[in-house]
Every structure is written in structure tokens, then in C-alpha cells.
Design a protein around this motif. Structure first.
Motif, PDB file in Angstrom:
ATOM      1  N   ILE A   1     -31.346 -31.499 -28.604  1.00 43.59           N
ATOM      2  CA  ILE A   1     -32.245 -32.442 -27.934  1.00 43.59           C
ATOM      3  C   ILE A   1     -33.510 -31.729 -27.484  1.00 43.59           C
ATOM      4  O   ILE A   1     -34.627 -32.251 -27.623  1.00 43.59           O
ATOM      5  CB  ILE A   1     -31.528 -33.106 -26.735  1.00 43.59           C
ATOM      6  N   SER A   2     -33.369 -30.523 -26.952  1.00 46.18           N
ATOM      7  CA  SER A   2     -34.559 -29.768 -26.536  1.00 46.18           C
ATOM      8  C   SER A   2     -35.426 -29.396 -27.737  1.00 46.18           C
ATOM      9  O   SER A   2     -36.657 -29.426 -27.647  1.00 46.18           O
ATOM     10  CB  SER A   2     -34.128 -28.515 -25.774  1.00 46.18           C
ATOM     11  N   ILE A   3     -34.798 -29.067 -28.866  1.00 47.83           N
ATOM     12  CA  ILE A   3     -35.572 -28.764 -30.080  1.00 47.83           C
ATOM     13  C   ILE A   3     -36.315 -30.007 -30.561  1.00 47.83           C
ATOM     14  O   ILE A   3     -37.488 -29.946 -30.961  1.00 47.83           O
ATOM     15  CB  ILE A   3     -34.645 -28.224 -31.186  1.00 47.83           C
ATOM     16  N   ASP A   4     -35.645 -31.163 -30.527  1.00 53.87           N
ATOM     17  CA  ASP A   4     -36.277 -32.414 -30.924  1.00 53.87           C
ATOM     18  C   ASP A   4     -37.464 -32.733 -30.023  1.00 53.87           C
ATOM     19  O   ASP A   4     -38.535 -33.147 -30.491  1.00 53.87           O
ATOM     20  CB  ASP A   4     -35.247 -33.543 -30.874  1.00 53.87           C
ATOM     21  N   ARG A   5     -37.308 -32.551 -28.709  1.00 54.79           N
ATOM     22  CA  ARG A   5     -38.408 -32.806 -27.778  1.00 54.79           C
ATOM     23  C   ARG A   5     -39.558 -31.829 -28.010  1.00 54.79           C
ATOM     24  O   ARG A   5     -40.730 -32.194 -27.848  1.00 54.79           O
ATOM     25  CB  ARG A   5     -37.919 -32.676 -26.327  1.00 54.79           C
ATOM     26  N   TYR A   6     -39.233 -30.596 -28.397  1.00 61.14           N
ATOM     27  CA  TYR A   6     -40.273 -29.603 -28.676  1.00 61.14           C
ATOM     28  C   TYR A   6     -41.156 -30.050 -29.836  1.00 61.14           C
ATOM     29  O   TYR A   6     -42.399 -30.016 -29.744  1.00 61.14           O
ATOM     30  CB  TYR A   6     -39.630 -28.259 -28.979  1.00 61.14           C
ATOM     31  N   PHE A   7     -40.543 -30.503 -30.927  1.00 57.62           N
ATOM     32  CA  PHE A   7     -41.326 -30.949 -32.084  1.00 57.62           C
ATOM     33  C   PHE A   7     -42.034 -32.271 -31.806  1.00 57.62           C
ATOM     34  O   PHE A   7     -43.150 -32.497 -32.288  1.00 57.62           O
ATOM     35  CB  PHE A   7     -40.430 -31.086 -33.312  1.00 57.62           C
ATOM     36  N   ALA A   8     -41.402 -33.163 -31.014  1.00 58.10           N
ATOM     37  CA  ALA A   8     -42.006 -34.471 -30.747  1.00 58.10           C
ATOM     38  C   ALA A   8     -43.237 -34.367 -29.854  1.00 58.10           C
ATOM     39  O   ALA A   8     -44.157 -35.183 -29.969  1.00 58.10           O
ATOM     40  CB  ALA A   8     -40.981 -35.396 -30.107  1.00 58.10           C
ATOM     41  N   ILE A   9     -43.292 -33.363 -28.975  1.00 58.60           N
ATOM     42  CA  ILE A   9     -44.402 -33.247 -28.026  1.00 58.60           C
ATOM     43  C   ILE A   9     -45.330 -32.094 -28.395  1.00 58.60           C
ATOM     44  O   ILE A   9     -46.550 -32.269 -28.487  1.00 58.60           O
ATOM     45  CB  ILE A   9     -43.859 -33.082 -26.597  1.00 58.60           C
ATOM     46  N   SER A  10     -44.765 -30.912 -28.612  1.00 55.91           N
ATOM     47  CA  SER A  10     -45.616 -29.758 -28.921  1.00 55.91           C
ATOM     48  C   SER A  10     -46.130 -29.794 -30.356  1.00 55.91           C
ATOM     49  O   SER A  10     -47.221 -29.272 -30.640  1.00 55.91           O
ATOM     50  CB  SER A  10     -44.837 -28.459 -28.678  1.00 55.91           C
ATOM     51  N   LYS A  11     -45.372 -30.379 -31.268  1.00 57.71           N
ATOM     52  CA  LYS A  11     -45.759 -30.500 -32.678  1.00 57.71           C
ATOM     53  C   LYS A  11     -45.789 -31.973 -33.059  1.00 57.71           C
ATOM     54  O   LYS A  11     -45.172 -32.408 -34.039  1.00 57.71           O
ATOM     55  CB  LYS A  11     -44.784 -29.739 -33.573  1.00 57.71           C
ATOM     56  N   ALA A  12     -46.521 -32.767 -32.293  1.00 53.52           N
ATOM     57  CA  ALA A  12     -46.474 -34.217 -32.439  1.00 53.52           C
ATOM     58  C   ALA A  12     -46.977 -34.684 -33.800  1.00 53.52           C
ATOM     59  O   ALA A  12     -46.417 -35.622 -34.390  1.00 53.52           O
ATOM     60  CB  ALA A  12     -47.293 -34.875 -31.328  1.00 53.52           C
TER      61      ALA A  12
ATOM     62  N   MET B   1     -33.121 -23.840 -24.807  1.00 47.03           N
ATOM     63  CA  MET B   1     -33.747 -24.772 -23.880  1.00 47.03           C
ATOM     64  C   MET B   1     -34.900 -24.112 -23.130  1.00 47.03           C
ATOM     65  O   MET B   1     -35.936 -24.751 -22.889  1.00 47.03           O
ATOM     66  CB  MET B   1     -32.696 -25.297 -22.900  1.00 47.03           C
ATOM     67  N   GLY B   2     -34.742 -22.851 -22.756  1.00 46.36           N
ATOM     68  CA  GLY B   2     -35.813 -22.158 -22.061  1.00 46.36           C
ATOM     69  C   GLY B   2     -37.069 -22.059 -22.903  1.00 46.36           C
ATOM     70  O   GLY B   2     -38.184 -22.321 -22.416  1.00 46.36           O
ATOM     71  N   PHE B   3     -36.923 -21.705 -24.171  1.00 45.53           N
ATOM     72  CA  PHE B   3     -38.085 -21.594 -25.055  1.00 45.53           C
ATOM     73  C   PHE B   3     -38.740 -22.954 -25.286  1.00 45.53           C
ATOM     74  O   PHE B   3     -39.969 -23.099 -25.149  1.00 45.53           O
ATOM     75  CB  PHE B   3     -37.661 -20.985 -26.395  1.00 45.53           C
TER      76      PHE B   3
ATOM     77  N   TYR C   1     -38.540 -25.921 -23.632  1.00 47.11           N
ATOM     78  CA  TYR C   1     -39.123 -26.606 -22.490  1.00 47.11           C
ATOM     79  C   TYR C   1     -40.314 -25.853 -21.920  1.00 47.11           C
ATOM     80  O   TYR C   1     -41.226 -26.467 -21.352  1.00 47.11           O
ATOM     81  CB  TYR C   1     -38.060 -26.823 -21.417  1.00 47.11           C
ATOM     82  N   THR C   2     -40.357 -24.536 -22.087  1.00 47.36           N
ATOM     83  CA  THR C   2     -41.545 -23.784 -21.683  1.00 47.36           C
ATOM     84  C   THR C   2     -42.742 -24.173 -22.549  1.00 47.36           C
ATOM     85  O   THR C   2     -43.849 -24.395 -22.032  1.00 47.36           O
ATOM     86  CB  THR C   2     -41.286 -22.275 -21.789  1.00 47.36           C
ATOM     87  N   CYS C   3     -42.512 -24.282 -23.849  1.00 49.53           N
ATOM     88  CA  CYS C   3     -43.590 -24.704 -24.761  1.00 49.53           C
ATOM     89  C   CYS C   3     -44.019 -26.139 -24.482  1.00 49.53           C
ATOM     90  O   CYS C   3     -45.221 -26.465 -24.546  1.00 49.53           O
ATOM     91  CB  CYS C   3     -43.125 -24.567 -26.210  1.00 49.53           C
ATOM     92  N   ILE C   4     -43.066 -27.004 -24.145  1.00 51.24           N
ATOM     93  CA  ILE C   4     -43.396 -28.404 -23.850  1.00 51.24           C
ATOM     94  C   ILE C   4     -44.257 -28.498 -22.604  1.00 51.24           C
ATOM     95  O   ILE C   4     -45.252 -29.246 -22.559  1.00 51.24           O
ATOM     96  CB  ILE C   4     -42.103 -29.232 -23.698  1.00 51.24           C
ATOM     97  N   ILE C   5     -43.889 -27.763 -21.566  1.00 49.28           N
ATOM     98  CA  ILE C   5     -44.671 -27.791 -20.318  1.00 49.28           C
ATOM     99  C   ILE C   5     -46.087 -27.269 -20.559  1.00 49.28           C
ATOM    100  O   ILE C   5     -47.063 -27.820 -20.030  1.00 49.28           O
ATOM    101  CB  ILE C   5     -43.953 -26.981 -19.228  1.00 49.28           C
ATOM    102  N   LYS C   6     -46.221 -26.223 -21.369  1.00 52.16           N
ATOM    103  CA  LYS C   6     -47.563 -25.717 -21.689  1.00 52.16           C
ATOM    104  C   LYS C   6     -48.391 -26.775 -22.401  1.00 52.16           C
ATOM    105  O   LYS C   6     -49.584 -26.937 -22.121  1.00 52.16           O
ATOM    106  CB  LYS C   6     -47.447 -24.461 -22.562  1.00 52.16           C
ATOM    107  N   THR C   7     -47.768 -27.504 -23.315  1.00 53.82           N
ATOM    108  CA  THR C   7     -48.480 -28.560 -24.039  1.00 53.82           C
ATOM    109  C   THR C   7     -48.894 -29.687 -23.103  1.00 53.82           C
ATOM    110  O   THR C   7     -50.028 -30.193 -23.165  1.00 53.82           O
ATOM    111  CB  THR C   7     -47.595 -29.125 -25.161  1.00 53.82           C
ATOM    112  N   LEU C   8     -47.984 -30.082 -22.209  1.00 51.99           N
ATOM    113  CA  LEU C   8     -48.282 -31.164 -21.281  1.00 51.99           C
ATOM    114  C   LEU C   8     -49.362 -30.769 -20.279  1.00 51.99           C
ATOM    115  O   LEU C   8     -50.151 -31.615 -19.841  1.00 51.99           O
ATOM    116  CB  LEU C   8     -47.015 -31.583 -20.539  1.00 51.99           C
ATOM    117  N   CYS C   9     -49.401 -29.509 -19.917  1.00 51.82           N
ATOM    118  CA  CYS C   9     -50.409 -29.055 -18.960  1.00 51.82           C
ATOM    119  C   CYS C   9     -51.821 -29.125 -19.539  1.00 51.82           C
ATOM    120  O   CYS C   9     -52.803 -29.289 -18.804  1.00 51.82           O
ATOM    121  CB  CYS C   9     -50.109 -27.631 -18.507  1.00 51.82           C
TER     122      CYS C   9
END
Length: 378
Positions: A157-168, A241-243, A245-253
Motif C-alpha cells: 500500500i505504501s509503494i502504491d501511494r508512492y507511485f500515485a503521489i510522487s510519480k503521479a 514504509m519509511g522510504f 512515506y518520506t518521499c510522499i511527504i517531500k512531494t506534498l510539501c
């Protein structure tokens, strides 16, 4: 007459030899017996001094008699309710359109299986195991399969969220292929969880009227099983999950959206639930494994305290099966609205209250309120 005279003269001689032999035997025997008794007393005294005392765990058993049934009942009740609502919502609205939907459905099934096994764990902690070897193996296998599959699904799920947000952009381009991939990967996850649960199938036994895969506190099997569990079901998901969600937060910021802060809060809630529920138990489990590898515990008080810590942190870790539905499913806008509509259709909510909860909170959530961001939709 000569023969009779010889016999009479022989009798006193034989009697003298017998008396002399008896006295020698008594003296030697007495001396030997005293020496043996002296050696035995010394040996016995030395053995009792060197022999380790048996660690009494009666207080821990009494603690488990009320602690496990109480907490397992609460976890089982909320776990069944939350995960059944997710499953009903998915099938009622046919919500298998994204990777997250597929993973959430599988996660709910895994947590539901886990919750269903808790009454058997409570029974095993309260009294002697009376359900036979087959049920004993089934209980441990179901627990481990659901446990490993849950941890692997959280990672995916964290990998899916990473691609959906950081690699939209790339994620949207391959959107049609992601659902098929999620179904195949879910099947692989269940297969891997079953493979890693083989030790429980093989070694679990009804030993001393207790259902356990371990024969003693110094068992090599215990070391192997617990080490594998820590590495695959905690360290690996934690790193993934650490990797992600860290990338996701950077993208959202870097994004300019009023929904950004809400999405970040959801991510922090997801990470916090995982850390709070899993870190304490795995730290205690790691230290127990290290102590077992060193040959067991020398201090009985320390061993009992570690047993208390294991019981408490294990129950906290088990809470994940009733928290996952709220953290990963119902916190999202679409899933929450579907749940409210499901409750309205089943007569559990009035029409006025439904519109108050849905229309009153309906907002445009920009790029994050898409079909590919269900989990982090505020």
C-alpha cells in the motif's frame, strides 16, 4: 568308626572358618557402608548447591487469566466490526477500481482472519488445550498467514501511494494495468505468507496440554522463527514504509494545495499507528530472541518481567487488526462516504443525517481526491 571320628573333628574347624569369615565380612561391609554414606552425603550436598532453582511463573499465569481474555475480546470485537464494514463496502459498491482498493480488501480479509483466531488464543492462555493437534496447528498457521500477509500488504500500500503521489504522471499512464498487477501481487503475497508459516505447520504441537511450536525456552526453533518474523514482518515493512512515506511527504510539501496539510496528517497517522503498535513488541521479541540464543535467562525476576512486557506489547501489536480499517479505509473521503451510504441503505442512518455528513463536508480536494489516492484523501 574312623569316618565318624574324622567328621566330628572336621565340624569344629568348619564352624571356626565360618565365624571368622562372617566377622571379616561385617567389618568390611560396615566400613564400606560408612564410606559410601559419606560420599553420598557430600555428592548430594554439592549437587543441590550447583543445581539452578526452578523459576516460578505462577503470577504471570494468573495475570494472563484475566488480561488476555479481556483484551482479546475487545480486539476481536472491533476487528470483526471494522473489517466486515470494509469488506461489505467494497463488494456493495464494487470498489475494486484501483490498486489501493484491492490491497485494502485483502488487508481486511487478513485482519478478519486474525481477529477470528483470537478467541482460540485466549482459550489457550486460560486453560489446557482440549481441541486436538489439528486445531492447534490451524490456529498457529492462520495467525502467521494473516500476520505476514498484513505486513506485506501494508508495504505494498505504501509503494502504491508512492507511485500515485510522487510519480503521479507515470502512475496515471499505466492506470489500466495497475489493477491487474495488484490482484496478481496480492495472490503472491498470500502465497509468500503461507510459505513463511510452514514452520508453524510443522513444529506446532500439543506439548504439556499447551498449543505451542516451541518445546522449551532454549529451543533453536524458537530462535529461527522469531528471527525470521522480526526481519520479514517488521524490519522490511519498516524500511519500505519509511522510504515511501518520506518521499510522499517531500512531494506534498512542494505542492501548493490547501489539502496538503491534511494529506500529510493522514500519512503521519499511518506511520504513527505502525510504530506505536509494532516497535515495542518487536523490541521485546528481539531481546527475548537474543537471550534465548545465549542459553536462556539466569535471573528469574528478570525473566518474569520480560514475560509481562511480552504479553502487554503483544496485545498492543494485535490492535492493528482493528485500527487498520479506520486508518487506511475510512479516513479517506470516498471510502467514508461509501460507508455512510451503506449505513443509510441498510436503515442504520437517516436521510437527514446522511446529507449532513456528506454534503456538509463535500469539498474539492484537487489532485489528491482522485481514484488513485483513496487512502490519503482527507
Amino acid at each position: 568308626m574312623t569316618a565318624a571320628g574324622d567328621f566330628k573333628s572336621l565340624v569344629p574347624t568348619v564352624l571356626m572358618w565360618l565365624i571368622h569369615f562372617k566377622s571379616c565380612l561385617s567389618e568390611d561391609g560396615g566400613n564400606t557402608t560408612l564410606a559410601d554414606e559419606s560420599d553420598y552425603s557430600m555428592t548430594t550436598s554439592m549437587d543441590y548447591e550447583d543445581f539452578p532453582e526452578l523459576c516460578v511463573k505462577e503470577l504471570n499465569r494468573k495475570f494472563r487469566l484475566w488480561f488476555f481474555p479481556a483484551f482479546f475480546s475487545i480486539i476481536c470485537l472491533f476487528g470483526l466490526a471494522g473489517n466486515l464494514m470494509v469488506i461489505l463496502t467494497v463488494f456493495y459498491f464494487k470498489r475494486l477500481k484501483t490498486m489501493t482498493d484491492v490491497y485494502l480488501l485483502n488487508l481486511s480479509f487478513a485482519d478478519l482472519l486474525f481477529a477470528l483466531s483470537l478467541p482460540f488464543w485466549a482459550a489457550n492462555s486460560m486453560a489446557e488445550w482440549k481441541l486436538g493437534l489439528l486445531m492447534c496447528k490451524a490456529m498457529h498457521t492462520i495467525y502467521k498467514v494473516s500476520f505476514y500477509s498484513s505486513m506485506f500488504l501494508l508495504s505494498f500500500i505504501s509503494i502504491d501511494r508512492y507511485f500515485a503521489i510522487s510519480k503521479a504522471i507515470s502512475a496515471h499512464r499505466h492506470r489500466s494495468e495497475t489493477v491487474l498487477f495488484s490482484k496478481v501481487s496480492s495472490a503472491v503475497i498470500w502465497g509468500m505468507a503461507l510459505i513463511f508459516s510452514i514452520p508453524e505447520m510443522v513444529y506446532t504441537n500439543n506439548t504439556n496440554n499447551t498449543c505451542t511450536p516451541f518445546s522449551s525456552s532454549k529451543d533453536d526453533i524458537r530462535i529461527s522463527i522469531q528471527s525470521t518474523q522480526i526481519a520479514l514482518a517488521f524490519v522490511l515493512p519498516l524500511l519500505v514504509m519509511g522510504f515511501c512515506y518520506t518521499c510522499i511527504i517531500k512531494t506534498l510539501c512542494h505542492a501548493r494545495s490547501f489539502e496538503r496539510n491534511k494529506a500529510v496528517k493522514v500519512i503521519l497517522a499511518v506511520v504513527a499507528v505502525f510504530l506505536v503498535s509494532q516497535v515495542p513488541y518487536n523490541m521485546v521479541l528481539f531481546w527475548t530472541t537474543v537471550a534465548t540464543a545465549r542459553g536462556g535467562f539466569q535471573n528469574c525476576t528478570y525473566e518474569n518481567n520480560l514475560l509481562y512486557a511480552t504479553d502487554v506489547t503483544q496485545c498492543v501489536a494485535f490492535l492493528r487488526c482493528c485500527l487498520n480499517p479506520f486508518v487506511y479505509a475510512f479516513i479517506g473521503v470516498k471510502f467514508r462516504n461509501d460507508l455512510l451510504k451503506l449505513l443509510k441503505d441498510f436503515g442504520c442512518m437517516s436521510q437527514e443525517r446522511f446529507y449532513r455528513y456528506t454534503c456538509g463536508r463535500r469539498r474539492s480536494s484537487g489532485a489528491y481526491n482522485t481514484e488513485t489516492s483513496t487512502t490519503f484523501s482527507p
